[in-house]
Design an enzyme around this catalytic site. Structure first.
Site, PDB file in Angstrom:
ATOM      1  N   CYS A  91       0.817  -1.218   0.000  1.00  0.00           N
ATOM      2  CA  CYS A  91       0.000   0.000   0.000  1.00  0.00           C
ATOM      3  C   CYS A  91       0.847   1.263   0.000  1.00  0.00           C
ATOM      4  O   CYS A  91       0.330   2.360  -0.178  1.00  0.00           O
ATOM      5  CB  CYS A  91      -0.947  -0.019   1.190  1.00  0.00           C
ATOM      6  SG  CYS A  91      -1.887  -1.554   1.218  1.00  0.00           S
ATOM      7  N   HIS A 382      -9.621   2.404  -1.589  1.00  0.00           N
ATOM      8  CA  HIS A 382      -8.186   2.170  -1.416  1.00  0.00           C
ATOM      9  C   HIS A 382      -7.671   1.198  -2.474  1.00  0.00           C
ATOM     10  O   HIS A 382      -7.491   0.025  -2.209  1.00  0.00           O
ATOM     11  CB  HIS A 382      -7.950   1.645   0.007  1.00  0.00           C
ATOM     12  CG  HIS A 382      -6.556   1.193   0.305  1.00  0.00           C
ATOM     13  ND1 HIS A 382      -5.449   1.866  -0.164  1.00  0.00           N
ATOM     14  CD2 HIS A 382      -6.097   0.142   1.029  1.00  0.00           C
ATOM     15  CE1 HIS A 382      -4.356   1.226   0.253  1.00  0.00           C
ATOM     16  NE2 HIS A 382      -4.720   0.179   0.970  1.00  0.00           N
ATOM     17  N   CYS A 413       0.597   2.663   6.171  1.00  0.00           N
ATOM     18  CA  CYS A 413       0.997   1.314   6.573  1.00  0.00           C
ATOM     19  C   CYS A 413       0.927   0.393   5.358  1.00  0.00           C
ATOM     20  O   CYS A 413       0.224   0.681   4.401  1.00  0.00           O
ATOM     21  CB  CYS A 413       0.078   0.795   7.670  1.00  0.00           C
ATOM     22  SG  CYS A 413      -1.656   0.789   7.188  1.00  0.00           S
TER      23      CYS A 413
END
Lengths: 427, 287
Positions: A91, A382, A413
């Protein structure tokens, strides 16, 4: 170090993020990344230009996407003489790409560069399972028809079960939500606090869309003009009705409402040497002051999977001499509402900051009114590799609006127990 | 007497082809073409159908519709004209010999253009009779796209002098090989599925034989679209593109794609692997 140049954020572009199986169900990673690049090219007049380097990536990747970013450059309006390469840090992919390219600009190796990321949960790769894969490789190597037949005869029904990608850690078998549920329980984060953060994310994002904040940050694609996961009318009461999906027993607190939805989307940021941008009358929004990446040992239960940004922040603040309170905006990626809340709780804990981060005491609390003020991943969605570029692009604009010297902290994160934090400052 | 046929939903190509397969008498070719315009009031493409078309032809999925997709959208209107009882040529077995398209500006996937088609220029050819099916896409009353498909009917004749063959658009350009494309045996069926052009010569080897081809042949508009797809990132906003389908492409096969930038746009050619047999010539000019 005196002769380092200034690398600046010129601007950004993304597509509105789609829900899995939604507006972009038919689009591939290549289509989405090309759309994000072409929007950026159009916004800053880069058609036919040779950009120094494009670095981007995807987390869910087909084997045919081995050179995804270069292929997207070739599909875009950029000059075909623009080199490109793929990066992948879960990510944190596009934030890491931006940090690396900013550094390349600072040392004089590049004048202009694009960092980006894309992911499609709708068009995710499905692989044949390992048993069938090995047999197919043997079949391909078999010389005689009889050998081929013999190999084919070994295929069993179980070999035909496809391997669908899951957001699971390869070493633990726990998916990300299950990991975070352990951390959530450890820090005692309540359901109420998570739902409040989720509702705020939706309300902030809706307000930002209504105010036109995204007008020069987003280019519509395939008829989608706003983030598809956004629910402007959600509320803490409504979110409270959802059934927990991660964690066990009556104490489970994590729901589909306070966890990010699977998404499709792409984002890109344009970085340049300050003089290069000014000579072309391009905007000069902000610069990446410094960045730090941390990784934690989540295998032995000593630390949570998504807690690395807390560690990275401690080291980054130590190096720059800033305190946690020296920021105008905080952009903490909402993998889950509880990820944000665990990070805040960790920073506020004397014991944790002393014993785990090796500091003298707590980093302290932040002014929550400065947190994710234009919404974040819970509301926007996301698409894993795109999130860093989404955040950097939005934050750069917020800082430029706020004025010279204003400062923001990004925390993202990532799978594998990693995390990237960066300090961004308006110019 | 000019007449107008207006649809508010896309007619089905499969139904129209079925109608075309029924043998029946037609008016004499010399009597000329019916004066008729077939119009579809508006058509908004879905991302799903466009993505399927793009994948078969090699386009990336962008908001701008490929010019060749607008041809696909006008094709059922062409069939409506050509399968009408007063159309003088039998549509089955007709060969697409050339296609010209003008894009005045890109049509976006969010837009719903009005589409119309008429037939004109019935004229003799050394191997039969030529006819042009002329399509137009309009937005807000302004034309955004025009297409001209020239078809050859080998089953008909018309007295008079055949017009000179069109000149080669790439005659002067130095083309360089930029691709070797492997066309699978089922490409005709795959393109038929995404374009609605279910002419049997593209689908079934026996049907292809009945019309004089040893195997199924790929649609000319697939070859045309595939070249446009190869040029997609470099296409200007407004252009004119002319393609001549000089020889049918039997399936399966391998095509050599050669291209060059010219002063005014691009020239391209599809040949067999050796480069000797020319299947398609294409010239694209910026407007």
């Amino acid at each position: 170090m005196a002769d380092l140049r200034n690398a600046v954020l010129v601007g950004s572009n993304r597509v509105p993020f789609g829900k899995v199986g939604g507006a972009y169900a038919a689009a591939t990673n290549l289509d989405l990344l090309t759309a994000a690049l072409d929007g950026l090219v159009a916004r800053f007049g880069l058609a036919g230009e040779r950009v120094g380097e494009v670095a981007a990536g995807a987390v869910l990747k087909h084997s045919r996407d081995f050179n995804l970013t270069r292929e997207a450059v070739l599909s875009s309006a950029l000059s075909a003489a623009t080199p490109a390469y793929d990066v992948q840090q879960a990510c944190a992919t596009s934030l890491t790409a931006a940090v690396q390219l900013s550094n390349r600009i600072r040392v004089g190796q590049l004048d202009v560069a694009i960092a980006g990321g894309v992911d499609s949960a709708s068009d995710s790769p499905i692989a044949v399972n390992d048993g069938l894969r090995r047999k197919l490789l043997r079949l391909n190597a078999a010389k005689t028809p009889l050998d081929k037949l013999k190999t084919l005869a070994t295929v069993r029904p179980a070999d035909l079960a496809p391997e669908v990608p899951r957001a699971a850690e390869p070493r633990t078998g726990l998916n990300m939500g299950q990991h975070q549920a352990i951390t959530t329980a450890h820090w005692g984060i309540t359901r109420q606090a998570q739902d409040e953060l989720a509702a705020a994310s939706h309300h902030n994002l809706a307000k930002a869309w209504d105010a036109g904040f995204f007008d020069d940050l987003v280019t519509p694609y395939l008829g989608l003009t706003r983030d598809q996961a956004l629910r402007a009318d959600t509320s803490v009461e409504r979110l409270a009705k959802l059934r927990p999906v991660f964690g066990d027993g009556p104490d489970a607190t994590m729901t589909a409402g306070n966890s990010t939805p699977l998404s499709d989307g792409a984002a890109a940021v344009l970085l340049a040497e300050e003089g290069w941008a000014r000579a072309r009358n391009l905007p000069v929004l902000a610069r990446i002051v410094d960045a730090e990446t941390a990784a934690v040992d989540y295998l032995t239960g000593t630390e949570g999977l998504l807690m690395a940004p807390a560690h990275a922040t401690a080291r980054l603040l130590g190096r720059t001499g800033l305190s946690l309170q020296d920021f105008d905006f905080y952009e903490i990626h909402e993998a889950f509402a509880s990820t944000v809340l665990c990070t805040l709780a960790a920073w506020e804990s004397d014991e944790y900051c002393r014993d785990t981060l090796g500091l003298d005491g707590a980093l302290g609390s932040i002014d929550r009114a400065k947190l994710n003020v234009n919404g974040s991943s819970l509301a926007a969605g996301h698409p894993f590799a795109a999130t860093g570029a989404r955040i950097l692009g939005s934050l750069g604009k917020m800082l430029a609006d706020k004025g010279r010297g204003s400062r923001g902290l990004i925390s993202v994160c990532a799978a594998g127990g990693q995390g990237v934090v960066a300090i961004v400052e308006a110019i | 007497m000019a007449d107008v046929v207006v649809f508010d939903a896309m007619p089905s190509s499969a139904v129209l082809y079925a109608r075309a397969l029924v043998p029946r008498s037609r008016p004499a070719v010399a009597a000329g073409l019916p004066e008729r315009t077939v119009t579809l009031l508006h058509y908004r493409s879905t991302a799903a159908e466009l993505a399927r078309y793009d994948a078969v032809c090699g386009f990336g999925l962008t908001d701008a519709l490929p010019a060749s997709w607008l041809h696909v959208l006008t094709f059922p209107l062409q069939l409506t004209l050509m399968t009408a009882p007063d159309f003088p040529l039998a549509p089955t077995g007709m060969v697409h010999v050339s296609n010209t398209m003008v894009q005045h500006r890109p049509t976006l996937i969010t837009e719903a253009p009005e589409l119309s088609v008429r037939a004109e220029r019935l004229r003799p050819h050394r191997r039969g009779v030529l006819v042009d099916l002329v399509g137009e896409a309009r937005l807000g009353g302004e034309p955004v796209w025009e297409g001209r498909s020239t078809y050859l009917s080998r089953a008909a004749t018309l007295p008079g002098e055949a017009e000179a063959e069109a000149s080669e658009p790439d005659a002067d350009a130095e083309l360089r090989t930029a691709g070797l494309w492997r066309l699978p045996a089922d490409l005709g069926r795959r393109y038929a599925a995404v374009s609605g052009d279910v002419n049997p010569i593209h689908l079934n080897p026996l049907a292809a034989k009945a019309f004089g081809f040893p195997r199924t042949i790929v649609h000319g508009m697939w070859s045309h679209a595939r070249v446009l797809a190869a040029l997609q990132p470099r296409l200007p906003e407004a252009y004119e593109v002319a393609a001549q389908f000089t020889k049918p492409v039997l399936l399966p096969s391998t095509l050599r794609y050669a291209v060059a930038a010219t002063g005014s746009g691009f020239a391209a050619r599809l040949t067999d692997r050796s480069g000797e047999k020319v299947h398609l010539r294409l010239g694209l000019t910026v407007r």
